[in-house]
Design an enzyme around this catalytic site. Structure first.
Site, PDB file in Angstrom:
ATOM      1  N   SER A 186       0.909  -1.116   0.073  1.00 25.14           N
ATOM      2  CA  SER A 186      -0.171   0.057  -0.102  1.00 25.14           C
ATOM      3  C   SER A 186       0.966   1.048  -0.080  1.00 25.14           C
ATOM      4  O   SER A 186       1.786   1.333   0.444  1.00 25.14           O
ATOM      5  CB  SER A 186      -1.044  -0.168   1.346  1.00 25.14           C
ATOM      6  OG  SER A 186      -1.437   1.330   1.705  1.00 25.14           O
TER       7      SER A 186
ATOM      8  N   LYS B  89       2.034  -3.804   6.591  1.00 19.39           N
ATOM      9  CA  LYS B  89       2.629  -3.929   5.160  1.00 19.39           C
ATOM     10  C   LYS B  89       3.742  -3.566   5.086  1.00 19.39           C
ATOM     11  O   LYS B  89       4.660  -4.369   4.338  1.00 19.39           O
ATOM     12  CB  LYS B  89       1.727  -2.760   4.508  1.00 19.39           C
ATOM     13  CG  LYS B  89       0.179  -3.272   4.199  1.00 19.39           C
ATOM     14  CD  LYS B  89      -0.160  -4.410   3.419  1.00 19.39           C
ATOM     15  CE  LYS B  89      -1.557  -4.759   3.239  1.00 19.39           C
ATOM     16  NZ  LYS B  89      -1.465  -6.038   2.840  1.00 19.39           N
TER      17      LYS B  89
ATOM     18  N   TYR C 212      -2.192  -1.339  10.626  1.00 19.20           N
ATOM     19  CA  TYR C 212      -2.089  -1.845   9.311  1.00 19.20           C
ATOM     20  C   TYR C 212      -0.814  -1.205   8.435  1.00 19.20           C
ATOM     21  O   TYR C 212      -0.395  -2.460   7.889  1.00 19.20           O
ATOM     22  CB  TYR C 212      -3.478  -1.560   8.752  1.00 19.20           C
ATOM     23  CG  TYR C 212      -3.473  -1.549   7.375  1.00 19.20           C
ATOM     24  CD1 TYR C 212      -3.823  -2.786   6.729  1.00 19.20           C
ATOM     25  CD2 TYR C 212      -3.508  -0.442   6.394  1.00 19.20           C
ATOM     26  CE1 TYR C 212      -4.004  -2.962   5.438  1.00 19.20           C
ATOM     27  CE2 TYR C 212      -3.659  -0.661   4.958  1.00 19.20           C
ATOM     28  CZ  TYR C 212      -3.797  -1.999   4.558  1.00 19.20           C
ATOM     29  OH  TYR C 212      -3.703  -2.218   3.253  1.00 19.20           O
TER      30      TYR C 212
END
Ligand code: NAD
Ligand code: UD1
Length: 340
Positions: A124, A153, A149
């Site tokens: 992302s 990643k 989150y």
């Protein structure tokens, strides 16, 4: 190629599976249906003229993975499975690190044992954090993601980079998505968020279809042309094609390679509202609320690397994204409706 698609019944995975099958690839989906519904499989089958193989299960289940690789002769893995709600990751960090980091690690261990070493990872743009300049290029050092989150990643990106350095037989693509939106042009597949949508386009779509009264615009005092946040929106079908391009390029190139998948253009919240109003033929009620914690004013992707190395670029516009989202939302106001 025969491709294992983890999370293949989710939003981006389902569109990528349809694009893969349209190009003659065979698809095996592994998904635990935590955030997707079985009826997406019917839509995928009717759009593709054939059914993907579907295995209901968890990427953290090492025994299941061992038997899957022993029976399915997989050439390449596209790994979408994971949790993605930024706010939820703040309140449930263990669930996020478990699904996103342990899940990926378990999958890679099973692949190593099976001798499958081609891996496409859903990363992302959040791994860039706050950078001093735009557009964001792959050559920039990664920043400080604003949430567990985002950190999950970044951890997986680091893990994959270490793996490719340790063993040159691995072929890995780290794909940094900007803001995926839109739906299949048939209107038969699209994004189906559970509960209140966290992201802009699905929220607007639910306002347009009458499920919510008004869109809250998070801040109108950013240093942007109209004061609202600017992002790089990418149509999910362009994104799907980007995965296939990455899979094909990576097959011929060992190592871990990072690519931005974005359009290279920024659009403000008000521009997105306007495009959606045009698409659905009605005004979208909206009001201004304070800035959302963790939001950045404006960023978009540098696209040269993907263009030159993957021979891929986006083709669909913000208007296409709005029209296709509306076609899906207006024909499926409650999203996928699974038979009991
Ligand atoms: P999604 O939630 O629609 O799809 C993820 C799928 O993975 C779901 O079908 C879910 O049931 C499945 N899943 C979750 N945990 C699993 C597990 N442990 N085992 C097996 N299946 C599991 O999400 P999406 O929008 O399609 O995103 C796909 C990937 O792309 C995610 O990794 C996400 O973090 C990443 N990503 C998404 C966006 C975005 O805006 N949608 C942006 C950047 C990155
Ligand atoms: C969000 C995540 C990001 C993740 C990405 C996936 C946050 C803080 N960031 O990005 O980590 O990788 O989704 O696509 O959640 N907006 C509104 N009203 C809304 C929703 C959004 O005004 O109801 C604005 C936001 O302030 C932002 C823009 O719309 O300026 C886009 O927001 P969103 O769709 O949530 O994506 P990001 O915040 O860019």
């Amino acid at each position: 190629m025969r491709v294992l698609v983890t999370g293949g019944s989710g939003y981006i995975g389902s569109h990528t599976c349809v694009a893969l099958m349209a190009q003659g690839h065979e698809v095996v989906i592994l998904d635990n249906l935590h955030n997707s519904k079985r009826s997406v499989l019917r839509a995928m089958t009717s759009l593709s003229g054939r059914a993907p193989i579907f295995i209901e299960g968890d990427v953290r289940d090492a025994g299941l993975l061992t038997s899957l690789f022993a029976t399915q002769s997989v050439d390449s893995v596209i790994h979408f499975a994971g949790l993605k709600a930024v706010g939820e990751s703040v309140s449930q960090p263990l669930a996020y690190y478990d699904n996103n980091v342990t899940g990926t690690l378990t999958l890679l261990q099973a692949m190593q044992v099976a001798g499958v070493r081609q891996f496409i990872f859903s990363s992302s743009a959040t791994v860039y954090g706050d950078q001093p300049q735009v557009p964001y290029a792959e050559s920039f050092p990664t920043g400080q993601p604003a949430s567990p989150y985002g950190r999950s990643k970044l951890m997986v990106e680091q893990l994959l980079t270490d793996l490719a350095q340790a063993d040159p037989r691995w072929h890995i693509a780290l794909l940094r998505y900007f803001n995926p939106v839109g739906a299949h042009p048939s209107g038969e597949m699209g994004e189906d968020p559970q509960g209140i949508p966290n992201n802009l386009m699905p929220y607007i779509a639910q306002v347009a279809v009458g499920r919510r009264p008004s869109l809250a615009v998070f801040g109108d005092d950013y240093p942007t042309p109209d004061g609202t946040g600017v992002r790089d929106y990418i149509h999910v079908m362009d994104l799907a094609e980007g995965h296939i391009a990455a899979m094909q390029t990576t097959a011929a190139r060992p190592g871990a390679h990072v690519y931005n998948l974005g359009s290279g253009e920024g659009h403000s919240v008000l521009e997105v509202i306007h495009a959606f109003s045009q698409a659905c033929g009605k005004a979208i009620p909206w009001h201004v609320e304070p800035r959302r914690a963790g939001d950045l004013p404006a960023y978009w992707a540098a696209t040269d690397k993907a263009r030159h190395e993957l021979h891929w670029h986006t083709r669909l516009t913000l208007n296409d994204m709005a029209h296709d989202t509306w076609r899906w939302q207006s024909s499926h106001p409650q999203g996928y409706e699974d038979a009991p």
